[in-house]
Design a protein around this motif. Structure first.
Motif, short mmCIF file in Angstrom:
data_model
loop_
_atom_site.label_atom_id
_atom_site.label_comp_id
_atom_site.label_asym_id
_atom_site.label_seq_id
_atom_site.Cartn_x
_atom_site.Cartn_y
_atom_site.Cartn_z
N THR A 1 23.53 -11.34 24.40
CA THR A 1 24.17 -12.23 25.36
C THR A 1 24.14 -13.67 24.86
OG1 THR A 1 23.62 -10.80 27.23
CG2 THR A 1 24.05 -13.12 27.71
N THR A 2 25.27 -14.37 24.98
CA THR A 2 25.36 -15.78 24.64
C THR A 2 25.91 -16.52 25.84
OG1 THR A 2 27.64 -15.69 23.82
CG2 THR A 2 25.89 -15.10 22.26
N ALA A 3 26.16 -17.82 25.67
CA ALA A 3 26.70 -18.60 26.77
C ALA A 3 28.08 -18.11 27.19
CB ALA A 3 26.76 -20.08 26.38
N SER A 4 28.80 -17.48 26.27
CA SER A 4 30.16 -17.05 26.57
C SER A 4 30.31 -15.53 26.63
CB SER A 4 31.13 -17.61 25.52
OG SER A 4 30.79 -17.14 24.23
N THR A 5 29.19 -14.79 26.49
CA THR A 5 29.25 -13.34 26.61
C THR A 5 28.09 -12.84 27.46
OG1 THR A 5 27.91 -12.91 24.63
CG2 THR A 5 30.29 -13.12 24.30
N PHE A 6 28.23 -11.61 27.95
CA PHE A 6 27.14 -10.97 28.68
C PHE A 6 27.06 -9.53 28.21
CE2 PHE A 6 24.98 -8.71 32.01
CZ PHE A 6 23.99 -9.60 32.43
N SER A 7 25.88 -9.13 27.71
CA SER A 7 25.68 -7.78 27.19
C SER A 7 24.74 -7.00 28.09
CB SER A 7 25.11 -7.84 25.77
OG SER A 7 26.01 -8.47 24.88
N PHE A 8 25.03 -5.72 28.26
CA PHE A 8 24.19 -4.85 29.07
C PHE A 8 24.45 -3.41 28.64
CE2 PHE A 8 28.25 -5.18 31.11
CZ PHE A 8 28.48 -3.96 31.73
N GLY A 9 23.72 -2.49 29.21
CA GLY A 9 23.93 -1.10 28.85
C GLY A 9 22.99 -0.17 29.59
N ALA A 10 23.06 1.09 29.20
CA ALA A 10 22.16 2.14 29.69
C ALA A 10 21.93 3.07 28.51
CB ALA A 10 22.79 2.87 30.88
N ASP A 11 21.19 4.14 28.74
CA ASP A 11 20.88 5.06 27.65
C ASP A 11 22.17 5.62 27.06
OD1 ASP A 11 19.53 6.75 25.90
OD2 ASP A 11 19.33 8.34 27.39
N GLY A 12 22.48 5.25 25.81
CA GLY A 12 23.64 5.78 25.12
C GLY A 12 24.90 4.98 25.23
N SER B 1 46.66 -14.58 44.17
CA SER B 1 47.38 -14.37 45.44
C SER B 1 46.48 -14.68 46.63
CB SER B 1 47.93 -12.95 45.53
OG SER B 1 48.91 -12.72 44.54
N GLY B 2 45.64 -15.69 46.46
CA GLY B 2 44.74 -16.10 47.53
C GLY B 2 43.46 -15.31 47.61
N ALA B 3 43.30 -14.29 46.76
CA ALA B 3 42.12 -13.41 46.83
C ALA B 3 41.05 -13.86 45.85
CB ALA B 3 42.52 -11.98 46.52
N THR B 4 39.80 -13.69 46.26
CA THR B 4 38.67 -13.77 45.34
C THR B 4 38.56 -12.43 44.63
OG1 THR B 4 37.48 -15.34 46.74
CG2 THR B 4 36.18 -14.06 45.18
N VAL B 5 38.33 -12.45 43.31
CA VAL B 5 38.31 -11.20 42.54
C VAL B 5 36.92 -10.97 41.96
CG1 VAL B 5 39.41 -9.87 40.72
CG2 VAL B 5 40.72 -11.62 41.94
N ARG B 6 36.39 -9.76 42.17
CA ARG B 6 35.11 -9.35 41.58
C ARG B 6 35.35 -8.25 40.54
NH1 ARG B 6 33.09 -8.56 47.00
NH2 ARG B 6 32.89 -6.34 46.47
N LYS B 7 34.57 -8.32 39.49
CA LYS B 7 34.57 -7.28 38.46
C LYS B 7 33.23 -6.57 38.53
CE LYS B 7 36.05 -8.44 34.33
NZ LYS B 7 37.24 -7.62 34.02
N GLU B 8 33.21 -5.29 38.85
CA GLU B 8 31.98 -4.52 38.96
C GLU B 8 31.96 -3.46 37.86
OE1 GLU B 8 31.52 -2.99 42.91
OE2 GLU B 8 31.78 -4.97 43.86
N LEU B 9 31.01 -3.57 36.95
CA LEU B 9 30.91 -2.68 35.81
C LEU B 9 29.60 -1.88 35.90
CD1 LEU B 9 32.03 -5.15 32.98
CD2 LEU B 9 33.45 -3.60 34.34
N THR B 10 29.72 -0.55 35.88
CA THR B 10 28.56 0.31 36.03
C THR B 10 28.41 1.23 34.83
OG1 THR B 10 28.68 0.29 38.45
CG2 THR B 10 27.50 2.13 37.44
N VAL B 11 27.19 1.32 34.32
CA VAL B 11 26.85 2.28 33.27
C VAL B 11 25.71 3.15 33.77
CG1 VAL B 11 27.66 0.90 31.32
CG2 VAL B 11 25.35 0.53 32.19
#
Length: 368
Positions: free
Chosen positions: A2-13, A117-127
């Motif tokens: 992870t850096t200031a401009s990236t975010f790294s994460f994971g799970a087994d595999g 379009s007036g909406a707040t947008v969330r990005k949900e990423l699951t591993v």
């Protein structure tokens, strides 16, 4: 890392890195059976010390480091609200909202700085441990109006790619080729054209091309929209890369995302930033949109919507609307053939090839 401009994460595999400046997957890597698999594409100039001359990336930030997969809202032209092509989710910063580890997995949530379009947008990423999949959920909170959306995954196919899909109603090209001026590039398919046989799609020279085997040819840019067969309960696309010994997997709810757009990008654009070096790329772009025609055409009267096929989602001023998509990758054994069938049952995804050989993978069947 992870850096200031990236975010790294994971799970087994599974390991994921998100480019926070534009919301693209900078890394998608699967480790399985002692092998590491990373089939998704990153533009060749993304990590150059000097960006290609002759193009203003401020007008289309997503092109500067286009990678892996990204979410488009709207898909293609933003011709109603001011925004770059493919919308703010693919072109502007995301911020970490929460990072939750649970038994057997992890969910990371980001929020988009811009409204759509007036909406707040969330990005949900699951591993999940042992699952060779990234579960993606994009949530629109509030907002109003209708919006064409799509995920925009890209595979690197340096040798051969064997593409298979869930049953489709037909394939069709848009009204005009991606490249019209021979000085800038070329397209090889016929525009507009339709076919119910993916192995025989009309080409510009009067013949036909097999859309299910990559590459179609060299030095071309082409785009085809595949329309899901009505009544389908699981939309899927697989691309086997025999020489690399792996397979990419794309999964969707076809009622929500009724089209799959295929982008054949193989050195057919000669101008900056492409400079004829964007090669061996196959885009698999699951969405709810009307081809490449943009926001206005997708929410207006068009041939798909006239036939009862949705080409935009409806935002909810007082609630939430989500879009779910799954991408994955797995190794395949020598001799594995083109996929014939994909089915989901009891937290498993079963994939069978044309020879009848099956492989079973852990999968969250409730997600889609």
């Amino acid at each position: 890392m992870t850096t200031a401009s990236t975010f790294s994460f994971g799970a087994d595999g599974i390991s994921i890195t998100l480019d926070l400046e534009i919301g693209h997957l900078a890394l998608f890597e699967i480790e399985r059976d002692g092998l590491r698999i990373a089939p998704f594409h990153r533009v060749p100039w993304a990590d150059d010390a000097v960006a290609p001359a002759g193009f203003d990336f401020a007008t289309a930030p997503h092109l500067e480091r286009m990678s892996g997969d990204f979410f488009c809202a709207p898909f293609c032209a933003s011709d109603i609200e001011p925004a770059p092509s493919h919308g703010w989710p693919a072109n502007s910063p995301w911020s970490l909202l929460s990072d939750v580890t649970f038994v057997g997995g992890r969910t990371v949530i980001f929020t988009l700085g811009q409204k759509v379009s007036g909406a707040t947008v969330r990005k949900e990423l699951t591993v999940r441990d042992g699952h060779p999949f990234l579960y993606q959920r994009h949530v629109f909170v509030g907002g109003s109006g209708r919006l064409p959306v799509a995920n925009h995954a890209m595979l690197q196919v340096p040798d051969t790619g064997l593409l298979s899909t869930s049953p489709k109603l037909r394939a069709e090209t848009p009204g005009a080729p991606l490249e019209i001026d021979p000085a800038k590039g070329r397209s090889l398919l016929s525009y507009p054209a339709k076919s119910t046989d993916l192995k025989h799609f009309p080409s510009a020279n009067g013949g036909s091309m097999d859309l299910t085997t990559y590459p179609l040819a060299s030095a071309h840019e082409d785009f085809v929209m595949l329309i899901e067969q009505p009544g389908s309960t699981l939309g899927w696309t697989t691309v086997v890369r025999p020489e690399q010994g792996d397979m990419a997997i794309f999964l969707k709810n076809p009622a929500r995302l009724p089209v799959t757009n295929l982008w054949y990008s193989n050195g057919g654009r000669h101008y900056s930033p492409w400079n004829s070096r964007h090669t061996t790329v196959l885009g698999v772009e699951d969405g709810c949109t009307y081809s490449v025609e943009g926001h206005r055409a997708s929410i207006g009267d068009n041939p798909l919507s006239a036939g009862g096929i949705p080409t935009a989602i409806e935002l909810d001023r007082h609630g939430e609307v989500d879009v779910r998509h799954v991408i994955g990758a797995v190794p395949v054994s020598d001799g594995w053939q083109r996929v014939a069938k994909v089915s989901a049952l009891k937290d498993q995804l079963i994939i069978a090839d044309e020879a009848g050989v099956s492989a079973v993978f852990r999968f969250d069947t409730s997600f889609l």
